[in-house]
Write a protein that holds these residues in place. Structure first.
Motif, PDB file in Angstrom:
ATOM      1  N   GLU A   1       0.905  -1.326  -0.069  1.00  0.00           N
ATOM      2  CA  GLU A   1       0.127   0.097   0.124  1.00  0.00           C
ATOM      3  C   GLU A   1       0.596   1.260  -0.073  1.00  0.00           C
ATOM      4  OE1 GLU A   1      -2.769  -0.063   3.103  1.00  0.00           O
ATOM      5  OE2 GLU A   1      -3.860  -1.785   2.271  1.00  0.00           O
ATOM      6  N   HIS A   2       2.038   1.195   0.636  1.00  0.00           N
ATOM      7  CA  HIS A   2       2.575   2.471   1.020  1.00  0.00           C
ATOM      8  C   HIS A   2       4.034   2.592   0.249  1.00  0.00           C
ATOM      9  CE1 HIS A   2      -0.503   3.303   3.881  1.00  0.00           C
ATOM     10  NE2 HIS A   2      -0.244   2.311   4.382  1.00  0.00           N
TER      11      HIS A   2
ATOM     12  N   VAL B   1       6.942   3.506  -2.017  1.00  0.00           N
ATOM     13  CA  VAL B   1       7.176   5.023  -2.637  1.00  0.00           C
ATOM     14  C   VAL B   1       8.485   4.913  -3.073  1.00  0.00           C
ATOM     15  CG1 VAL B   1       5.675   6.409  -1.274  1.00  0.00           C
ATOM     16  CG2 VAL B   1       7.970   6.014  -0.446  1.00  0.00           C
TER      17      VAL B   1
ATOM     18  N   ARG C   1       5.713   1.343  -8.989  1.00  0.00           N
ATOM     19  CA  ARG C   1       6.286   2.632  -7.865  1.00  0.00           C
ATOM     20  C   ARG C   1       7.676   2.117  -7.718  1.00  0.00           C
ATOM     21  NH1 ARG C   1       1.612   1.784  -3.624  1.00  0.00           N
ATOM     22  NH2 ARG C   1       2.595  -0.441  -4.023  1.00  0.00           N
TER      23      ARG C   1
END
Length: 379
Positions: free
Chosen positions: A52-53, A55, A112
């Motif tokens: 989900e996170h 980066v 990502r």
């Protein structure tokens, strides 16, 4: 409606229904879990969700994903690079040859970070079996086209059923189920009620299903016509000595149509691109245009756009039909609605078989009163 007209429509409804019902039951039974195919694949371990996170400061280098996929299967060739519309992921699809119809591997990467996530199972698993049964009954293109014919009969059955419904229910309140007069009449009323409630959905799913069965023939025709025209100037020339990175093709396509997003990329040697080019398919950036594609031919040696065309109307119709058929464009609420309507249609189909089976005891025609003075049908 005259007696002769009613009998003709009733005959059409009866026989189109009888011929296609068993196959429509198969499609509805397999289509019900396929509405939740994404969730099933996650639950069964056939797919994974990106973290989900995650980066990254710099954009992912797509050529790095390609090199990683080639390292995992050095004997195979990259066919497509596909962007996931519903999540931050890229899919690298490989085959024994660039033009191979069957995929040998599909790898999932986080869009990502570029991290490898998952090797998608090929031609195995419960969801794949359900999908193959739904699409071609495990019989390839002949099975697909046969189901298309059954879909046409289903549409004819629905339309004729609407016509027949009027004379039957003209004297009765809408939704009345006469349960006190025996099981056959109760099932007849339920069959009529559920059928008329789901008629619009059944027509949409039936018509889009027929369109979807033409997937391979339409794509093949497009390849033989417009794609052949696009790559014709390079036919007979030697393949380029150097293939530019796929990132160059992406930058060229994004520069040519900055208001669109990358959907997928066909690599040199595939039927979509020819031996000298990438074919980059761009999509709209709004919910209404996300299914509409624009193909750009990008020179694999120079990284420059060679040609751009709009999709022909028949492929646009196909792309719009696909999400409508499976209800996968409106999130979980629409999927639940699609599943509910599918379940109701199963009841309609089963009750139609039941009514036909019991017709020796009480024929539908016995409930029709003929008024000779008006040459009409009434209940």
């Amino acid at each position: 409606m005259t007696i002769d007209s009613f009998r003709r429509w009733y005959w059409i409804h009866k026989w189109t229904s009888l011929v296609c019902t068993v196959f429509l039951l198969l499609l509805c039974l397999t289509g019900l879990p396929l509405v939740f195919s994404d969730e099933l694949r996650l639950w069964l371990g056939e797919a994974v969700e990106p973290p989900e996170h995650a980066v990254r400061a710099e954009p992912v280098i797509l050529d790095a994903l390609i090199q990683d996929a080639r390292a995992r299967r050095p004997q195979d060739h990259v066919k497509f690079l596909i962007r996931d519309d519903d999540g931050p992921a890229w899919f690298v699809t490989m085959g024994d040859t660039p033009a191979a119809q069957e995929n040998s591997a599909t790898f999932t990467y986080d869009s990502r970070t570029g991290e490898f996530l998952h090797a998608v199972p090929q031609n195995e698993g419960i969801v794949n079996v359900l999908f193959r049964l739904h699409v071609d009954m495990l019989a390839g293109l002949p099975g697909t086209l046969f189901l298309g014919v059954m879909g046409l009969l289903f549409v004819a059955s629905v339309v004729s059923g609407v016509v027949v419904y009027g004379p039957f229910m003209r004297k009765l309140p809408f939704g009345l189920v006469r349960g006190a007069r025996g099981p056959r009449l109760r099932w007849l009323d339920l069959h009529n009620l559920l059928g008329i409630v789901t008629v619009l959905w059944a027509l949409v799913v039936g018509i889009t299903g027929v369109v979807n069965t033409l997937d391979r023939p339409l794509l093949g025709y497009w390849q033989m016509t417009e794609i052949s025209e696009m790559i014709a100037p390079w036919k007979g020339k030697n393949p380029p000595a150097r293939i530019s990175p796929v990132d160059d093709a992406v930058r060229a396509a994004e520069g040519a149509v900055p208001d669109m997003l990358i959907r997928f990329i066909a690599f040199p040697g595939t039927p979509f691109a020819g031996s000298h080019h990438y074919m980059v398919f761009m999509r709209g950036d709004t919910p209404l245009t996300a299914r509409l594609l624009a193909p750009l031919l990008v020179d694999a040696e120079t990284g420059q756009v060679s040609d751009r065309r709009d999709l022909p109307w028949y492929l646009t119709l196909l792309l719009v039909s696909q999400p409508l058929h499976f209800g996968d464009y409106g999130g979980m609420p629409l999927k639940i609605l699609w599943a509910l309507l599918d379940a109701i249609t199963i009841v309609v189909l089963w009750s139609g078989l039941y009514l036909w089976w019991r017709k020796r005891q009480q024929r539908v025609e016995d409930m029709i009163v003929v008024d000779p003075s008006q040459n009409a049908v009434r209940v």
